[in-house]
Design a protein around this motif. Structure first.
Motif, PDB file in Angstrom:
ATOM      1  N   PRO A   1     -17.252  -2.715  -8.632  1.00 26.99           N
ATOM      2  CA  PRO A   1     -15.967  -2.040  -8.408  1.00 26.99           C
ATOM      3  C   PRO A   1     -15.449  -2.314  -6.994  1.00 26.99           C
ATOM      4  O   PRO A   1     -16.232  -2.459  -6.044  1.00 26.99           O
ATOM      5  CB  PRO A   1     -16.297  -0.558  -8.599  1.00 26.99           C
ATOM      6  CG  PRO A   1     -17.561  -0.543  -9.389  1.00 26.99           C
ATOM      7  CD  PRO A   1     -18.322  -1.776  -8.985  1.00 26.99           C
ATOM      8  N   GLY A   2     -14.128  -2.383  -6.855  1.00 33.38           N
ATOM      9  CA  GLY A   2     -13.538  -2.526  -5.535  1.00 33.38           C
ATOM     10  C   GLY A   2     -13.339  -1.163  -4.883  1.00 33.38           C
ATOM     11  O   GLY A   2     -13.503  -0.123  -5.508  1.00 33.38           O
ATOM     12  N   VAL A   3     -12.978  -1.191  -3.613  1.00 37.16           N
ATOM     13  CA  VAL A   3     -12.719   0.040  -2.853  1.00 37.16           C
ATOM     14  C   VAL A   3     -11.221   0.157  -2.623  1.00 37.16           C
ATOM     15  O   VAL A   3     -10.594  -0.761  -2.084  1.00 37.16           O
ATOM     16  CB  VAL A   3     -13.473   0.037  -1.507  1.00 37.16           C
ATOM     17  CG1 VAL A   3     -13.118   1.284  -0.701  1.00 37.16           C
ATOM     18  CG2 VAL A   3     -14.970  -0.041  -1.739  1.00 37.16           C
ATOM     19  N   ALA A   4     -10.645   1.274  -3.044  1.00 35.68           N
ATOM     20  CA  ALA A   4      -9.202   1.462  -2.898  1.00 35.68           C
ATOM     21  C   ALA A   4      -8.843   1.704  -1.433  1.00 35.68           C
ATOM     22  O   ALA A   4      -9.560   2.378  -0.694  1.00 35.68           O
ATOM     23  CB  ALA A   4      -8.748   2.645  -3.742  1.00 35.68           C
ATOM     24  N   VAL A   5      -7.694   1.150  -1.026  1.00 40.54           N
ATOM     25  CA  VAL A   5      -7.182   1.316   0.332  1.00 40.54           C
ATOM     26  C   VAL A   5      -5.816   1.992   0.240  1.00 40.54           C
ATOM     27  O   VAL A   5      -4.934   1.530  -0.481  1.00 40.54           O
ATOM     28  CB  VAL A   5      -7.039  -0.041   1.051  1.00 40.54           C
ATOM     29  CG1 VAL A   5      -6.474   0.146   2.449  1.00 40.54           C
ATOM     30  CG2 VAL A   5      -8.384  -0.757   1.114  1.00 40.54           C
ATOM     31  N   GLY A   6      -5.648   3.095   0.966  1.00 38.54           N
ATOM     32  CA  GLY A   6      -4.379   3.822   0.959  1.00 38.54           C
ATOM     33  C   GLY A   6      -3.958   4.203   2.360  1.00 38.54           C
ATOM     34  O   GLY A   6      -4.720   4.042   3.325  1.00 38.54           O
TER      35      GLY A   6
ATOM     36  N   ILE B   1       0.838  -1.202   0.000  1.00 35.60           N
ATOM     37  CA  ILE B   1       0.000   0.000   0.000  1.00 35.60           C
ATOM     38  C   ILE B   1       0.873   1.252   0.000  1.00 35.60           C
ATOM     39  O   ILE B   1       0.622   2.212  -0.734  1.00 35.60           O
ATOM     40  CB  ILE B   1      -0.937  -0.003   1.220  1.00 35.60           C
ATOM     41  CG1 ILE B   1      -1.943  -1.151   1.108  1.00 35.60           C
ATOM     42  CG2 ILE B   1      -1.666   1.329   1.350  1.00 35.60           C
ATOM     43  CD1 ILE B   1      -2.775  -1.365   2.370  1.00 35.60           C
ATOM     44  N   HIS B   2       1.913   1.223   0.803  1.00 35.85           N
ATOM     45  CA  HIS B   2       2.798   2.378   0.931  1.00 35.85           C
ATOM     46  C   HIS B   2       3.553   2.666  -0.362  1.00 35.85           C
ATOM     47  O   HIS B   2       3.634   3.810  -0.805  1.00 35.85           O
ATOM     48  CB  HIS B   2       3.785   2.128   2.078  1.00 35.85           C
ATOM     49  CG  HIS B   2       4.954   3.057   2.094  1.00 35.85           C
ATOM     50  ND1 HIS B   2       6.258   2.624   2.049  1.00 35.85           N
ATOM     51  CD2 HIS B   2       5.020   4.404   2.118  1.00 35.85           C
ATOM     52  CE1 HIS B   2       7.075   3.655   2.060  1.00 35.85           C
ATOM     53  NE2 HIS B   2       6.350   4.746   2.109  1.00 35.85           N
ATOM     54  N   ARG B   3       4.103   1.622  -0.973  1.00 30.05           N
ATOM     55  CA  ARG B   3       4.981   1.829  -2.130  1.00 30.05           C
ATOM     56  C   ARG B   3       4.220   2.110  -3.421  1.00 30.05           C
ATOM     57  O   ARG B   3       4.654   2.931  -4.237  1.00 30.05           O
ATOM     58  CB  ARG B   3       5.893   0.616  -2.316  1.00 30.05           C
ATOM     59  CG  ARG B   3       6.932   0.471  -1.223  1.00 30.05           C
ATOM     60  CD  ARG B   3       7.851  -0.702  -1.491  1.00 30.05           C
ATOM     61  NE  ARG B   3       8.789  -0.899  -0.402  1.00 30.05           N
ATOM     62  CZ  ARG B   3       9.920  -0.218  -0.255  1.00 30.05           C
ATOM     63  NH1 ARG B   3      10.255   0.695  -1.156  1.00 30.05           N
ATOM     64  NH2 ARG B   3      10.734  -0.454   0.763  1.00 30.05           N
ATOM     65  N   THR B   4       3.118   1.429  -3.624  1.00 37.72           N
ATOM     66  CA  THR B   4       2.463   1.514  -4.934  1.00 37.72           C
ATOM     67  C   THR B   4       0.962   1.758  -4.851  1.00 37.72           C
ATOM     68  O   THR B   4       0.291   1.767  -5.880  1.00 37.72           O
ATOM     69  CB  THR B   4       2.703   0.217  -5.742  1.00 37.72           C
ATOM     70  OG1 THR B   4       2.182  -0.904  -5.007  1.00 37.72           O
ATOM     71  CG2 THR B   4       4.180  -0.004  -6.004  1.00 37.72           C
ATOM     72  N   GLY B   5       0.423   1.938  -3.636  1.00 43.36           N
ATOM     73  CA  GLY B   5      -1.009   2.111  -3.483  1.00 43.36           C
ATOM     74  C   GLY B   5      -1.480   3.507  -3.831  1.00 43.36           C
ATOM     75  O   GLY B   5      -0.681   4.351  -4.248  1.00 43.36           O
ATOM     76  N   PRO B   6      -2.777   3.765  -3.673  1.00 46.41           N
ATOM     77  CA  PRO B   6      -3.795   2.880  -3.112  1.00 46.41           C
ATOM     78  C   PRO B   6      -4.136   1.689  -4.032  1.00 46.41           C
ATOM     79  O   PRO B   6      -3.969   1.786  -5.257  1.00 46.41           O
ATOM     80  CB  PRO B   6      -5.020   3.786  -2.957  1.00 46.41           C
ATOM     81  CG  PRO B   6      -4.493   5.191  -3.037  1.00 46.41           C
ATOM     82  CD  PRO B   6      -3.310   5.111  -3.940  1.00 46.41           C
ATOM     83  N   HIS B   7      -4.623   0.597  -3.403  1.00 48.85           N
ATOM     84  CA  HIS B   7      -5.024  -0.600  -4.137  1.00 48.85           C
ATOM     85  C   HIS B   7      -6.317  -1.157  -3.558  1.00 48.85           C
ATOM     86  O   HIS B   7      -6.603  -0.984  -2.368  1.00 48.85           O
ATOM     87  CB  HIS B   7      -3.959  -1.699  -4.023  1.00 48.85           C
ATOM     88  CG  HIS B   7      -2.663  -1.371  -4.688  1.00 48.85           C
ATOM     89  ND1 HIS B   7      -2.558  -1.129  -6.037  1.00 48.85           N
ATOM     90  CD2 HIS B   7      -1.399  -1.268  -4.176  1.00 48.85           C
ATOM     91  CE1 HIS B   7      -1.285  -0.877  -6.339  1.00 48.85           C
ATOM     92  NE2 HIS B   7      -0.574  -0.951  -5.234  1.00 48.85           N
ATOM     93  N   THR B   8      -7.071  -1.837  -4.400  1.00 45.45           N
ATOM     94  CA  THR B   8      -8.204  -2.604  -3.893  1.00 45.45           C
ATOM     95  C   THR B   8      -7.669  -3.851  -3.195  1.00 45.45           C
ATOM     96  O   THR B   8      -6.500  -4.224  -3.354  1.00 45.45           O
ATOM     97  CB  THR B   8      -9.136  -3.036  -5.027  1.00 45.45           C
ATOM     98  OG1 THR B   8      -8.424  -3.943  -5.891  1.00 45.45           O
ATOM     99  CG2 THR B   8      -9.629  -1.843  -5.828  1.00 45.45           C
ATOM    100  N   ARG B   9      -8.525  -4.507  -2.444  1.00 45.36           N
ATOM    101  CA  ARG B   9      -8.116  -5.740  -1.772  1.00 45.36           C
ATOM    102  C   ARG B   9      -7.724  -6.813  -2.787  1.00 45.36           C
ATOM    103  O   ARG B   9      -6.761  -7.567  -2.582  1.00 45.36           O
ATOM    104  CB  ARG B   9      -9.249  -6.231  -0.861  1.00 45.36           C
ATOM    105  CG  ARG B   9      -9.477  -5.342   0.358  1.00 45.36           C
ATOM    106  CD  ARG B   9     -10.835  -5.618   1.004  1.00 45.36           C
ATOM    107  NE  ARG B   9     -11.078  -4.846   2.213  1.00 45.36           N
ATOM    108  CZ  ARG B   9     -11.428  -3.562   2.238  1.00 45.36           C
ATOM    109  NH1 ARG B   9     -11.560  -2.893   1.100  1.00 45.36           N
ATOM    110  NH2 ARG B   9     -11.641  -2.952   3.388  1.00 45.36           N
ATOM    111  N   ALA B  10      -8.466  -6.876  -3.895  1.00 38.77           N
ATOM    112  CA  ALA B  10      -8.137  -7.859  -4.934  1.00 38.77           C
ATOM    113  C   ALA B  10      -6.764  -7.580  -5.524  1.00 38.77           C
ATOM    114  O   ALA B  10      -5.961  -8.500  -5.759  1.00 38.77           O
ATOM    115  CB  ALA B  10      -9.204  -7.853  -6.025  1.00 38.77           C
ATOM    116  N   ALA B  11      -6.465  -6.303  -5.774  1.00 41.67           N
ATOM    117  CA  ALA B  11      -5.157  -5.945  -6.323  1.00 41.67           C
ATOM    118  C   ALA B  11      -4.047  -6.248  -5.325  1.00 41.67           C
ATOM    119  O   ALA B  11      -2.951  -6.687  -5.704  1.00 41.67           O
ATOM    120  CB  ALA B  11      -5.143  -4.466  -6.705  1.00 41.67           C
ATOM    121  N   LEU B  12      -4.306  -6.038  -4.032  1.00 39.41           N
ATOM    122  CA  LEU B  12      -3.311  -6.362  -3.011  1.00 39.41           C
ATOM    123  C   LEU B  12      -3.036  -7.859  -2.960  1.00 39.41           C
ATOM    124  O   LEU B  12      -1.885  -8.288  -2.800  1.00 39.41           O
ATOM    125  CB  LEU B  12      -3.786  -5.868  -1.643  1.00 39.41           C
ATOM    126  CG  LEU B  12      -3.676  -4.359  -1.404  1.00 39.41           C
ATOM    127  CD1 LEU B  12      -4.422  -3.969  -0.129  1.00 39.41           C
ATOM    128  CD2 LEU B  12      -2.211  -3.947  -1.300  1.00 39.41           C
TER     129      LEU B  12
END
Length: 375
Positions: free
Chosen positions: A62-67, A13-24
């Protein structure tokens, strides 16, 4: 395993986020169920926050982005320097939320008295941060001297301009987890995390003393015993004036803050005279620039930095130091390597060390959120 997975997810999350849970899950190789559970813990701790809905190429809703979140968790940076105490509160997104500076004459001072004042400043700014909804999770202290133990209860081995020797620094921020390091080291990290963010450079911290921090591949080089970077005691004139260290002709004698200011009371006063073209002020900076060029030539030969960053009091004086330093480096390095490394001014100004201190705690939280936050 859970602590490791928390760190892996937070790092992504820190390096390349925000990301959805699926992307993580895709980026970390963890299952979606595991990622969802870990994200829930990070949300509860206030380390991350949910943003807007994103589709990101995934089927279905759609997913929800987490940052990273800057709303709840923060860190405290502290600094003791020769003529001031400083503190700042920084949130996890590296936004500075609070900053305080207290002018003071700390030369040849009583460590207990100064650390008592620092403790009061830390308590004041922490209380203000907490009143604003932040939770300060740790502190780090920058000091103008050599540090033997950088952990809690760290030993400040020698700070000659403070007149301190073998001072055990304990709980300057109350019961917060705590670290201590040399101000030039933390200033270099401040430049890395809050300034230019270039991964390879030599940071030169101009204060009453002159220190340097070498960053290689985004990592600070400390040396075998953590004492690397004493640039101020590189000899530039072998038979020059005596230095506080016991040597003669050290860089600090020619380019330290005392040498630059002379009878003037502040860097601002020197800048005013430089802007007015006062010959004595211009000669002072010219002499300091030539001395810096001599010392930095040796540093370039030995360390091969990607760039040289001038910070501390050198930052506001950069327009007058740049010429003599660049000319001296160019002349001395032309035969061996051609063009010298770029010479640039710090992007963090006088706050580099205190920002680096706060940033050090942020890095520790990101590296091990389970331990740092008690998850």
């Amino acid at each position: 395993m859970r602590a490791r997975n928390l760190a892996v997810v937070l790092d992504a999350i820190h390096r390349t986020g925000p990301h959805t849970r699926a992307a993580l899950a895709e980026r970390t190789g963890l299952t979606k169920t595991t990622v969802s559970s870990l994200v829930a813990d990070l949300l509860e701790a206030g380390v991350v926050a949910e943003g807007g809905a994103v589709r990101g190429g995934e089927r279905g809703r759609p997913g929800v982005a987490v940052g990273l979140s800057g709303h709840r968790v923060a860190t405290l940076g502290l600094e003791v320097n020769i003529d001031y105490l400083a503190a700042c509160v920084v949130d996890l997104t590296r936004a500075v939320r609070l900053r305080r500076t207290r002018p003071a004459d700390n030369r040849n001072s009583d460590p207990a008295e100064i650390l008592g004042r620092l403790r009061a400043l830390a308590q004041e700014i922490t209380a203000e941060a907490e009143a604003g909804g932040l939770r300060v999770m740790g502190a780090a202290l920058a000091v103008p001297g050599t540090v033997e133990d950088t952990g809690a209860g760290g030993l400040l081995r020698s700070a000659p301009h403070l007149g301190w020797r073998d001072v055990r620094v304990e709980e300057p921020a109350g019961d917060l987890p705590f670290a201590i390091d040399n101000e030039a080291n933390l200033a270099a990290l401040g430049e890395l995390w809050f300034g230019s963010r270039e991964p390879d450079f030599l940071y030169v911290s101009g204060e009453i003393g002159i220190g340097a921090g070498l960053v290689v591949g985004g990592t600070l080089f400390r040396g075998t015993f953590g004492l690397a970077g004493e640039l101020g005691h590189v000899v530039v004139v072998p038979d020059g004036p005596g230095c506080r260290c016991g040597g003669r002709g050290c860089l600090e004698v020619y380019a330290g803050q005392d040498a630059l200011l002379g009878p003037l009371e502040s860097v601002t006063a020197l800048v005013e005279r430089l802007e007015a073209g006062e010959p004595r002020a211009l000669e002072t900076c010219e002499r300091a620039g030539h001395a810096l060029a001599v010392a930095l030539t040796s540093a370039v030969h030995l360390l091969d930095p990607g760039r040289i960053v001038l910070g501390g009091v050198f930052a506001p004086l950069f327009p007058w130091l740049e010429g003599p330093v660049a000319d001296g480096l160019g002349t001395r390095l032309a035969q061996m390597r051609g063009a010298p490394p770029p010479l640039v001014v710090s992007g963090t100004g006088p706050d580099a060390a205190v920002l680096g201190a706060a940033g050090l705690v942020i890095q520790r939280i990101l590296a091990d959120p389970a331990q740092a936050l008690g998850l």
